[in-house]
Design a protein around this motif. Structure first.
Motif, short mmCIF file in Angstrom:
data_model
loop_
_atom_site.label_atom_id
_atom_site.label_comp_id
_atom_site.label_asym_id
_atom_site.label_seq_id
_atom_site.Cartn_x
_atom_site.Cartn_y
_atom_site.Cartn_z
N LEU A 82 32.28 33.21 16.66
CA LEU A 82 31.47 33.00 18.06
C LEU A 82 31.26 34.34 18.40
O LEU A 82 29.97 34.66 18.65
N SER A 127 33.81 24.81 22.72
CA SER A 127 34.58 25.11 21.44
C SER A 127 36.12 25.15 21.39
O SER A 127 36.87 25.13 20.52
N LYS A 128 36.60 24.99 22.67
CA LYS A 128 38.12 25.25 22.78
C LYS A 128 38.92 24.42 21.86
O LYS A 128 39.74 25.07 21.27
N GLN A 159 37.19 30.34 14.24
CA GLN A 159 35.79 30.12 14.74
C GLN A 159 35.45 31.00 16.09
O GLN A 159 34.39 31.35 16.23
N ARG A 160 36.53 30.92 16.92
CA ARG A 160 36.06 31.67 18.15
C ARG A 160 35.79 33.34 17.83
O ARG A 160 34.77 33.79 18.35
N TRP A 190 31.89 28.82 23.91
CA TRP A 190 33.45 29.27 23.75
C TRP A 190 34.13 28.17 24.51
O TRP A 190 35.22 27.71 23.82
N LEU A 191 33.71 27.70 25.74
CA LEU A 191 34.69 26.81 26.55
C LEU A 191 34.57 25.43 25.64
O LEU A 191 35.51 24.52 25.63
N VAL A 247 38.50 22.87 18.98
CA VAL A 247 38.42 23.23 17.42
C VAL A 247 39.35 24.37 17.02
O VAL A 247 40.06 24.42 16.11
N PHE A 281 40.02 35.92 28.47
CA PHE A 281 38.70 35.16 28.72
C PHE A 281 38.46 35.46 30.18
O PHE A 281 37.23 35.76 30.41
#
Lengths: 155, 759, 473
Positions: A68, C458-459, A64-65, C455-456, C461, A136
């Motif tokens: 994104l 959704s971490k 998912q990331r 991003w943060l 999941v 990140f």
């Protein structure tokens, strides 16, 4: 350079799809998951179906990331392309503004691409010392510097 | 930090701390030695700014300290390039001044008020210590042998090629730029190895600092893309490469554009195009890799490769078109002169006239690098042996830098770091190989010779000690080749030790004799061997400062512009920032023309005084008569009809100043000002020019439009005052003739018809 | 303090007495002191105008133009003397030095006594040429005085001089009514070189006059020294430092006899003077004008206040700043007064003439007419305002007003014109053209912020997903 590349990137899914007809997707790559194999190996599919299958494949296998990231990159490509098109049409009168605006987008794009590469599990071997969290943090660091320069440069 | 990073290789944790400490001590000693060896000039002479360019940097720094950063940024200097002025803030690399300004403020904040001059004088030695440290880090990235880093640091610390630009008082951009160069390379290698955005961004930041400090940043701008390009061509593309390069380029380019002087150059000028091109190439390659990973196929791969080549060709074509269309600035003259050493001499005499831009003489390599120059190829060869990404960098760097250093003396400076690194690799390889067996004699010989050496090379010895300690580990990993006998080991090791000692001696000698003269103050030896200081320059500048109006404009050849601005604080017409060729040519024309031609030029530019440097009495060869042909050539470039170089040579093609000199030569203002009244120093007919070694004509030149105002003790500097227009409207020649008591000849019979007055 | 006061007092005294703009000490050099009675009217006029006259013979030891290196006199009047030289104290070098230091010289010549060689060589330096024959004089067979020189024709009668060219002030016109006659008896004509711009003839010989050597026995003249208007009878030279040097060809015209004498005109070309009557000469008035000019009683300009300032909508209160920026609007004003016999009056240039301002660096970028914007009791203010050129550098506000018969005005005010400072450019949000790119940056940054936030957020999941992805592999 970059916008071309971005545009190319935009358009390539279809090219890949068309060229797919003659060459059925090979199964030897580890990245192609098992699930999708029967679909692609069934041969003789219409381009739409191939595209669809690739899309499906992408949806299924990508974390998912990463999705994104891809969404964000697409957004950046659109913003960059818009700026570039505007520049071609309307001229680049405050040249510094154009440069900083455009390079902010391009820079952000490559940074995001780097993040995508670094967090991609396939590249784990390449980046032994860069964990996704570290990646990140680096990414935020780089982006902040980039934004600072851009805002400073646009005056 | 040093110890911590490099010690991960060690197995035993007990030895780790001591070795780390030892290494730290060694590095500190190296830094101290590097600083100390640069202090010769301060001890010999005094704490003074050297040469020409540093004077401007010093003046700018003073302005920065006095007026603050924003005023400095917007500084319009109305005391140079009269009457054009110079947008100084936008036409200099501010890194150096800002660095010393920050140091000054920091020291003040620590309640240590230090004179800004001392900071400026000692900045270069201080940064040389940091350079040694950066070299250590850089070398450590190259090899697993820890001794190589220390050796490289020592070499870098005392190599004359670097010392030549960083002795105390040589307050020039290079003083900090070399440190930044090496450190940027270190960060680049680090970023490439780790593949991290963080290191890439750091590299870009230091690259930005480098851009703000020195025009030589273009070297980095081209070297890193070249490295990447070579890697890609070798099929070594990796995601790490993509990450580090794109990060560096995106942030670094933006950072470099923050410097007003650089501005849009990274987008416009051809020198920066390779970086942009490689950036695009990497995007393509990255994309191809991405697609190939997703959908693998042989034919598809070739198709993509063709696509990449096509895009590459198209963009190259576009680049060429844009260059011809003028959107991208074409290659600058300085750039052409890098490829064709004869180019500048023909097309841009102003560039060729700078001594730093001359091609390097071969002995200079040995003079500046000594034994490193033959260790250098060996080091490069070692890099070939185990070719990783970082070794490719050293290879690319050494090839590029070797070529450029051969073209321009100045670029020897960029060659020095890589030579030091490669030589250290080779040297450490030799030492590691031959110091393996623990025989009591070898270390003894090393340490005993080391102890006997002077403090300057004490660090070298300690470095070797470290090398010895690491030797045992290192040798196990290499195939055991070579001669095992103790004799051969001892002989090789002692030979190397001797070479190292000679190297240290050579460096000390070169530093103290060749590179420590401030050139503002000249030293000569009296017959009894004592030192005699010739201080004509400062004498003359002091005279100007005290005896002329504050806005009196001084015309001189551009070499002395910065010094006059710095020491005499008077406006000058041209100075060492040679940005306006026409203005310099104007001065060249004024110097090389007849008085009648020069005078209107000087009037137009509101010149009050003319300063010439004349070495004839003392035998000082760097004087204006010897530079005169450059003035003629530069003037000829703009006014080919009025100034002709040919006319300054005799029929036999000689450049003569004595009786054989051509009439044009004798009429030129420069000649007249140099030799005016020179006869009066000698008995009749005995006047001799000691530089050219010729007897001067019996009758000296006559000056009408200028009058002698000042001549320094040894006649090195002569200053002339430009006369005002004659009060009653005569020309200067007849006015001067009247002053000398000659009666005007009454014109009794006029030839031809009388000229009537119309009003 | 007291000496300051006394200086002030002295200065006031000077103002009250000195009726020349430069001072009132006058040295008259004449051979025989008794001769001064010949010029009693002339000297009386001078003394009446406030000059302190010292009479010296060139032979005397005490004659000296300088004391301790400074000028001892402001003015020097040299009357003809018979001796060949003027002695060691009045060599050409010293006289030139006197001019260079700002002294004014009025030199009179005479055909009766040959001009001393010292003076000839001085004149030669100034590009004024005298006839080679030592006794040459100016004759005119059409414009002579029938009363005194009916035979020799060597008393030339002339009208008042005309303006030499349009746009030049004429100080020698008298009341301008015309009909006045100047008698020029037995004078030496001068011819002027062509090169010097400082020379101006005041009185030129009539078209029919020529220089003639009476000793010459030849019937016909072959080589005339000069004739007609080329022959200057009264010549002026104003040096660059505004020191004035005047040559009057005939000393005799200053004598008492010619101040009051009457003349009758001969018949001229085309019979102009056929019915001429006896008229009184206007020599006295002309002498006053020429002497007044020579000794800086008229035609002296003075520069008062010079102001330049920023004038961008509102006039800046800071006058004469050292530095401007390119494209600034500035205002420049200069005050000029003219000395007229005994006081400063507002200066007005004659018609067809105008005071100009140059704004120059190497060459003028602007050359503007200055308009009179106001007058004070003794000066006129000339003003102009303009926009500075788009070129940085060291510029001069230059008023270079040099006209014949007026002292030189050369005023240079140096200012620096700098470039735009980094914060003086329009900011990019002011330029509408930059908005798209500002929007671009804004979009990028907001997009980035959103991305980071997502991003943060959704971490937890994706962690699952990645693990699942791994599992699939």
């Amino acid at each position: 350079m970059a916008p071309k590349r971005s545009n190319a990137r935009e358009s390539t899914p279809s090219t890949t799809a068309t060229s797919q007809i003659s060459t059925p997707a090979a199964t030897s790559t580890p990245s192609v998951p098992v699930k999708s194999t029967p679909k692609s190996s069934s041969g003789n599919l219409s381009p739409q179906e191939v595209a669809l299958s690739i899309w499906q494949n992408y949806l299924d296998t990508t974390p998912q990331r990463t999705k994104l990231i891809d969404v964000f990159m697409t957004f950046l490509v659109v913003v960059g392309a818009l700026q570039f098109v505007y520049c071609v049409i309307a001229g680049n009168y405050p040249f510094n503004a154009f440069l900083s605006g455009f390079s902010a987008t391009v820079g952000q794009f490559v940074l995001t691409a780097s993040l995508r590469i670094q967090t991609n599990t396939e590249n784990k071997a390449e980046f032994t010392s860069v964990s996704p969290e570290r990646a990140f943090a680096d990414y935020v660091f780089g982006s902040l510097i980039l934004h600072f320069f851009c805002v400073n440069f646009i005056n | 930090m040093t110890a911590a990073t490099s010690d991960s290789l060690l197995k035993k944790s007990t030895g780790r701390n001591t070795r780390g400490l030892l290494r730290l001590v060694i590095l500190c000693t190296i830094a101290a030695a590097a600083v100390a060896s640069r202090l010769f000039s301060v001890i010999r002479f005094e704490s003074i700014i050297h040469e020409f360019d540093p004077w401007f940097n010093f003046r700018a720094t003073k302005y920065l300290v006095a007026n603050g950063f924003y005023d400095f940024w917007d500084w319009f200097d109305d005391r140079t390039w009269h009457p054009l002025g110079r947008v100084t803030g936008g036409t200099l690399y501010p890194g150096l001044m800002v660095t010393s300004g920050i140091i000054w403020h920091a020291l003040r904040a620590l309640t240590l008020p230090v004179d800004i001059r001392n900071i400026c004088v000692l900045l270069a030695p201080g940064f040389s210590g940091l350079t040694a440290f950066a070299t250590y880090l850089f070398t450590n990235e190259m090899t697993t042998s820890p001794s190589a880093g220390l050796l490289a640091a020592v070499f870098m610390g005392i190599a004359p090629g670097y010392i030549s630009r960083s002795v105390a008082g040589s307050y020039d951009n290079e003083a900090i730029a070399i440190f930044l160069l090496v450190f940027t390379f270190y960060l680049w290698i680090k970023a490439l190895k780790v593949g991290s955005v963080f290191w890439g961004a750091l590299c870009a930041l230091f690259y930005g600092y480098m851009v703000s400090a020195w025009g030589g940043y273009v070297f980095i701008t081209n070297l890193i893309p070249l490295h990447v390009f070579v890697l890609v061509c070798m099929g070594r593309f990796s995601p790490r490469l993509y990450v580090s390069y794109t990060t560096w380029y995106a942030i670094g380019t933006l950072a470099s554009m923050q410097i007003p002087f650089v501005g849009f150059l990274p987008i416009r000028s051809s020198e920066h195009m390779s970086a942009l091109g490689v950036f695009g190439l990497l995007q393509l390659v990255g994309f191809v890799e991405f697609v190939r990973a997703a959908i693998p196929s042989k034919q598809f791969g070739t198709l993509l490769r063709g696509f990449v080549l096509l895009v590459f060709a198209i963009s190259l074509f576009g680049l060429v078109t844009l260059t011809f269309a003028g959107v991208i600035a074409p290659w600058t003259g300085r750039f052409y002169s890098l490829w064709d050493t004869g180019y500048a001499k023909i097309h841009i005499p102003i560039i060729a006239s700078v001594s730093e831009h001359q091609p390097t003489a071969w002995p200079a390599f040995f003079f500046d690098l000594n034994m490193l120059i033959w260790l250098f190829p060996a080091g490069v060869y070692l890099c070939f042996l185990k070719l990783n990404d970082e070794q490719v960098f050293v290879v690319v760097y050494s090839i590029l830098a070797s070529y450029f250093s051969g073209v321009m003396v100045r670029l020897m400076l960029t060659l020095t770091p890589v030579v030091c690194v490669s030589a250290a690799l080779a040297m450490s390889y030799i030492l590691d190989s031959y110091l393996t067996v623990k025989s009591p004699e070898t270390p003894e010989s090393v340490s005993s010779t080391a102890d006997s050496s002077v403090s300057g090379n004490g660090s070298t010895a300690s470095a070797k000690k470290a090398a010895k300690q690491e030797g045992g580990l290192r040798a196990n990993r290499q195939p055991l080749v070579g001669i095992y006998t103790l004799f051969s080991k001892i002989s090789v090791v002692s030979a190397m030790t001797a070479y190292l000692l000679i190297f240290v001696a050579h460096c000390t000698w070169v530093t103290s004799n060749a590179y420590s003269s401030p050139s503002v103050v000249l030293a000569s030896r009296l017959p009894d061997g004592s030192q005699h200081i010739i201080d004509d320059y400062r004498e003359a500048y002091q005279w100007l400062r005290q005896n002329t109006a504050e806005d009196a404009k001084i015309m001189s050849w551009w070499d002395y512009g910065y010094q006059i601005g710095g020491m005499a604080d008077r406006p000058t017409l041209v100075d060492n920032n040679t940005w306006n060729n026409t203005h310099i040519a104007t001065v060249g024309k004024a110097m090389s023309s007849k008085e009648e031609v020069s005078y209107p030029i000087m009037r137009q530019h509101e010149v009050d005084y003319v300063l010439v440097v004349f070495g004839g009495l003392l035998g000082y060869s760097g004087d204006d008569i010897n530079k005169f042909l450059w003035m003629v050539r530069i003037a000829e470039g703009i006014w080919p009809d009025e100034v002709k170089e040919r006319n300054f040579f005799t029929d036999r093609g000689e450049y003569a100043v004595d009786d054989r000199a051509t009439q044009t030569m004798k009429d030129s203002l420069m000649y007249k000002m140099s030799y005016y009244n020179y006869n009066s120093l000698f008995p009749p007919g005995q006047a001799t020019d000691r530089v050219r070694g010729v007897k001067m004509p019996e009758v000296g030149p006559v000056l009408n439009t200028v009058e002698e105002a000042f001549t320094s003790e040894n006649w090195i500097i002569r200053i002339y005052k430009v006369k005002d227009l004659d009060n009653v409207g005569r020309d200067h020649a007849s006015a001067a003739s009247f002053e000398r008591g000659n009666k005007k000849k009454k014109v009794t019979k006029r030839r031809g018809p009388k000229v009537l007055r119309v009003e | 303090m007291r000496w300051l006061l006394s200086f002030l007092f002295l200065g006031l005294l000077g103002v009250a007495q000195a009726l020349s703009a430069s001072g009132n000490r006058l040295l008259v050099v004449l051979e025989e002191l008794d001769d001064k009675s010949k010029y009693s009217k002339y000297f009386g006029d001078l003394e009446g105008r406030g000059f302190q006259i010292t009479y010296e013979s060139p032979k005397s030891e005490s004659v000296g133009l300088f004391t301790l290196g400074e000028r001892a006199y402001e003015h020097l009047l040299i009357l003809p003397s018979k001796s060949k030289g003027l002695g060691p104290n009045l060599t050409p070098k010293i006289l030139l030095e006197f001019i260079n230091k700002g002294g004014n010289i009025l030199l009179t010549l005479s055909a009766i006594t040959p001009t001393p060689t010292a003076l000839v060589s001085l004149l030669l330096e100034l590009d004024i040429h005298l006839p080679t024959e030592r006794n040459a004089l100016v004759v005119d067979h059409f414009n002579y005085d029938t009363l005194s020189a009916s035979e020799k024709h060597d008393v030339v009668l002339l009208p008042r001089p005309d303006t030499i060219r349009p746009g030049v002030k004429n100080f020698f016109k008298g009341d301008g009514k015309g009909g006045e006659v100047i008698a020029f008896p037995r004078g030496v004509g001068q011819s002027l070189g062509n090169t010097s711009p400082l020379l101006t003839p005041v009185l030129r010989a009539p078209r029919t006059a020529y220089s003639y050597n009476p000793k010459d026995e030849a019937e016909s003249l072959e080589d005339v020294f000069a004739a007609g208007p080329q022959l200057s009878l009264v010549t002026t030279m104003q040096a660059r430092n505004s020191a004035r040097f005047t040559v009057v060809g005939s000393a005799e015209m200053l004598e008492d006899g010619w101040f009051t004498g009457e003349v009758k005109r001969s018949v001229g070309m085309g019979g102009v003077g056929t019915d001429a009557k006896k008229v009184k000469t206007c020599n006295q008035a002309f002498a006053k004008e020429i002497t007044g000019w020579a000794f800086q009683e008229i035609g002296v300009l003075k520069v008062g206040k010079i102001e330049h300032r920023l004038n961008e909508g509102v006039r800046s209160n800071i006058t004469n700043p050292k530095i401007y920026r390119v494209k600034n609007d500035v205002e420049y004003s200069i005050e000029l007064s003219e000395w007229s016999w005994d006081k400063w009056v507002p200066f007005t240039p004659v018609a067809e003439d105008v005071v100009q301002l140059e704004f120059s660096m190497l060459s003028p970028f602007h050359r503007l007419d200055l308009a009179a914007s106001g007058t004070t009791t003794n000066s006129t203010v000339f003003t102009t305002s303009f926009k500075l050129p788009d070129q940085h550098g060291i510029f001069n506000f230059k008023v270079n007003y040099k006209r014949p018969f007026l002292t030189n005005v050369e005023e240079k005010n140096t200012v620096t014109v700098r470039h735009f400072a980094h914060d003086e450019y329009p900011r990019s949000w002011v330029i509408s053209g930059a908005w798209p790119w500002i929007a671009g940056i804004a979009a990028t940054i907001t997009g980035w912020l959103g991305f980071v936030a997502l991003w943060l957020w959704s971490k937890p999941v994706p962690l699952k997903l990645t693990t699942s992805g791994k599992k699939i592999q």
